[in-house]
Design an enzyme around this catalytic site. Structure first.
Site, PDB file in Angstrom:
ATOM      1  N   ASP A 148     -28.095 -10.207  37.483  1.00 11.62           N
ATOM      2  CA  ASP A 148     -28.351  -9.068  36.599  1.00 11.62           C
ATOM      3  C   ASP A 148     -27.102  -8.200  36.444  1.00 11.62           C
ATOM      4  OD1 ASP A 148     -30.010  -7.171  35.049  1.00 11.62           O
ATOM      5  OD2 ASP A 148     -29.462  -5.868  36.703  1.00 11.62           O
ATOM      6  N   ARG A 205     -24.155  -7.448  28.453  1.00  7.77           N
ATOM      7  CA  ARG A 205     -25.026  -6.850  27.427  1.00  7.77           C
ATOM      8  C   ARG A 205     -24.477  -5.506  26.967  1.00  7.77           C
ATOM      9  NH1 ARG A 205     -30.192  -6.168  30.456  1.00  7.77           N
ATOM     10  NH2 ARG A 205     -30.878  -5.125  28.579  1.00  7.77           N
ATOM     11  N   SER A 239     -34.273  -7.209  33.691  1.00  7.40           N
ATOM     12  CA  SER A 239     -33.181  -6.587  34.438  1.00  7.40           C
ATOM     13  C   SER A 239     -33.739  -5.608  35.485  1.00  7.40           C
ATOM     14  CB  SER A 239     -32.275  -5.861  33.430  1.00  7.40           C
ATOM     15  OG  SER A 239     -31.421  -4.968  34.063  1.00  7.40           O
ATOM     16  N   HIS A 243     -40.732   3.067  40.341  1.00  8.70           N
ATOM     17  CA  HIS A 243     -39.485   3.036  39.572  1.00  8.70           C
ATOM     18  C   HIS A 243     -39.696   3.807  38.280  1.00  8.70           C
ATOM     19  CE1 HIS A 243     -35.752   1.645  37.806  1.00  8.70           C
ATOM     20  NE2 HIS A 243     -36.432   1.436  36.702  1.00  8.70           N
TER      21      HIS A 243
HETATM   22  N1  URA Z   1     -31.829  -0.326  33.179  1.00  9.54           N
HETATM   23  C1  URA Z   1     -31.623  -1.536  33.760  1.00  9.54           C
HETATM   24  O1  URA Z   1     -31.571  -1.651  34.974  1.00  9.54           O
HETATM   25  N2  URA Z   1     -31.476  -2.591  32.951  1.00  9.54           N
HETATM   26  C2  URA Z   1     -31.530  -2.526  31.614  1.00  9.54           C
HETATM   27  O2  URA Z   1     -31.408  -3.537  30.960  1.00  9.54           O
HETATM   28  C3  URA Z   1     -31.735  -1.262  31.023  1.00  9.54           C
HETATM   29  C4  URA Z   1     -31.886  -0.169  31.839  1.00  9.54           C
END
Ligand code: URA
Length: 423
Positions: A161, A168, A183, A82
């Site tokens: 999430d 957020r 997240s 990732h």
């Molecule tokens: N990418 C994500 O998947 N989550 C975050 O909080 C910030 C960047």
């Protein structure tokens, strides 16, 4: 349980208990906690942070809010990569088939881009016929037959999430290392990989602008992965300048194809090979074929072609090309000492390669070609950038983003491609 107690505990710098974390994530996902209460808790976390135990539990609770894929019965070990996102970061495209060609299985669930860094699915969707949406059975087939799959994450993975990130985003609470780490990791753990390599980018084109915050994010994500049973390591890598010479969806696929054919820019090849070796070691295949050999001998290209075909794409179809081009010339001669990744990302975005809102389309052919990279000598009047777009009205704004993008004959402040390894 009382949500106000939980908010006040965190507001005052206390540590949340596992039962409180499980309850708050579950209740919020079910709609049993008001948005303003969750927003207050997020803000308390932004200010007070989280301990390792808290953030690992928070992530596990988000992971538990939805499905978790399971590929543990496949004959090959699974591993994934990732990246926290960067300009010209097309590494997933050559890396997934290269690692598949070396004996691991790569279940790569990717996203679409928002803002100045591109999304892997947007890049692949420039290939005629290719589709991102796969059923779990189709994913499994590609993993079994080819050893790799790159597709969209289904709505059932980490739904907590999705809801929390949207909150957020509108409450100034994205910038928190534990919340970002939780997240990202809740989604990655949900895809069912047995091991994970994180590419945490550092520099102007990255989410993390400085090495220290990138290191803290990497350490937090590595701990979360290992605490949740997934062997995880991270590389901190440079994103002060773009990766490779092409930025934009189809332009980046074309560059990835050069790498798969055994050529391509040195930085893209080197990072693909470094990350591939880390993935194979994390998967428990330290003596596997080397990814550099898979790029050289055509086996990575072969895996790519099968992977693209398995998702309806035609690997031989010409890639889309933008209708219009404009060159930007070097204003003087000298050594290129800075090429700002963020500026190039903004230019590509303004040319139509990225989106401002989730629902916007992207232009597959739009983007920026770089004719020089840091360390190169440039000559006055020679092309520095080629801009590609379908809409010539976009050229001027894109060119504006590039006004201060380069420094000639300045101090060499380049970051090394791989800055550190955390594992
Ligand atoms: N990418 C994500 O998947 N989550 C975050 O909080 C910030 C960047």
């Amino acid at each position: 349980m009382d949500v106000i107690d939980i908010i006040v505990t965190k507001r005052d710098g206390g540590e949340l208990q596992p039962g409180q974390i499980d309850w708050v994530i579950d209740a919020y996902t079910r709609g049993a906690i008001a948005e303003e209460q969750m927003a207050a808790l997020n803000m308390a976390i932004v200010w007070r942070g989280m301990t390792r135990a808290e953030v690992s539990r928070w992530t596990a609770a988000m992971l538990g809010s939805g499905d978790r894929l399971d590929f543990s019965d496949l004959p090959r070990p699974t591993t994934d990569k990732h990246s926290t996102g960067g300009v010209g970061d097309k590494i997933t495209l050559p890396l997934t088939p290269a690692v598949a060609a070396c004996g691991a299985a790569v279940p790569q669930l990717s996203g679409r881009g928002l803002g100045h860094t591109g999304g892997t699915l947007d890049k692949l969707e420039s290939i005629p016929g290719w589709r991102a949406e796969l059923s779990p059975a189709e994913m499994r087939r590609s993993l079994t037959d080819v050893g790799g799959v790159i597709c969209a994450a289904g709505a059932g993975l980490a739904p907590a999430d999705r809801k929390l990130y949207a909150l957020r985003d509108v409450t100034g609470t994205v910038e928190s290392i534990p919340l970002i780490a939780g997240s990202i990791m809740s989604k990655k753990l949900a895809e069912g990989t047995g091991s994970l390599v994180l590419d945490v980018k550092v520099g102007s084109g990255a989410f993390m602008k400085d090495t220290e915050s990138a290191r803290e994010l990497a350490r937090t994500m590595v701990d979360i992965g290992n605490d949740n049973g997934v062997r995880t390591v991270a590389l901190l890598t440079a994103m002060d300048a773009p990766l490779g010479r092409q930025v934009g969806n189809a332009l980046e696929v074309a560059e990835a194809l050069e790498v798969l054919a055994g050529g391509g820019p040195d930085d893209v090849v080197e990072l693909t090979v470094r990350l591939g070796r880390e993935m194979l070691a994390a998967a428990g295949l330290p003596g596997a074929k080397d990814p550099a050999d898979a790029l050289r001998d055509g086996s990575a290209m072969d895996a790519w072609r099968r992977m693209i075909r398995a998702q309806g794409g035609d690997p031989d179809a010409p890639l889309p090309v933008a209708a219009e081009r404009r060159e930007i010339l070097a204003p003087a001669s000298g050594t290129l000492t800075r090429l700002d990744a963020h500026a190039v990302g903004m230019a590509a975005w303004r040319l139509g390669a990225g989106r401002a809102r989730k629902e916007d389309p992207v232009s597959p052919g739009a983007g920026v070609t770089l004719h020089a990279e840091p360390g190169d000598h440039v000559r006055v009047g020679r092309p520095l950038f080629t801009l590609h777009t379908d809409d010539p009205a976009r050229f001027d704004r894109a060119a504006e983003s590039l006004t201060d993008a380069v420094t000639l004959d300045g101090e060499d402040t380049r970051l090394p491609l791989v800055i550190d390894r955390i594992g």
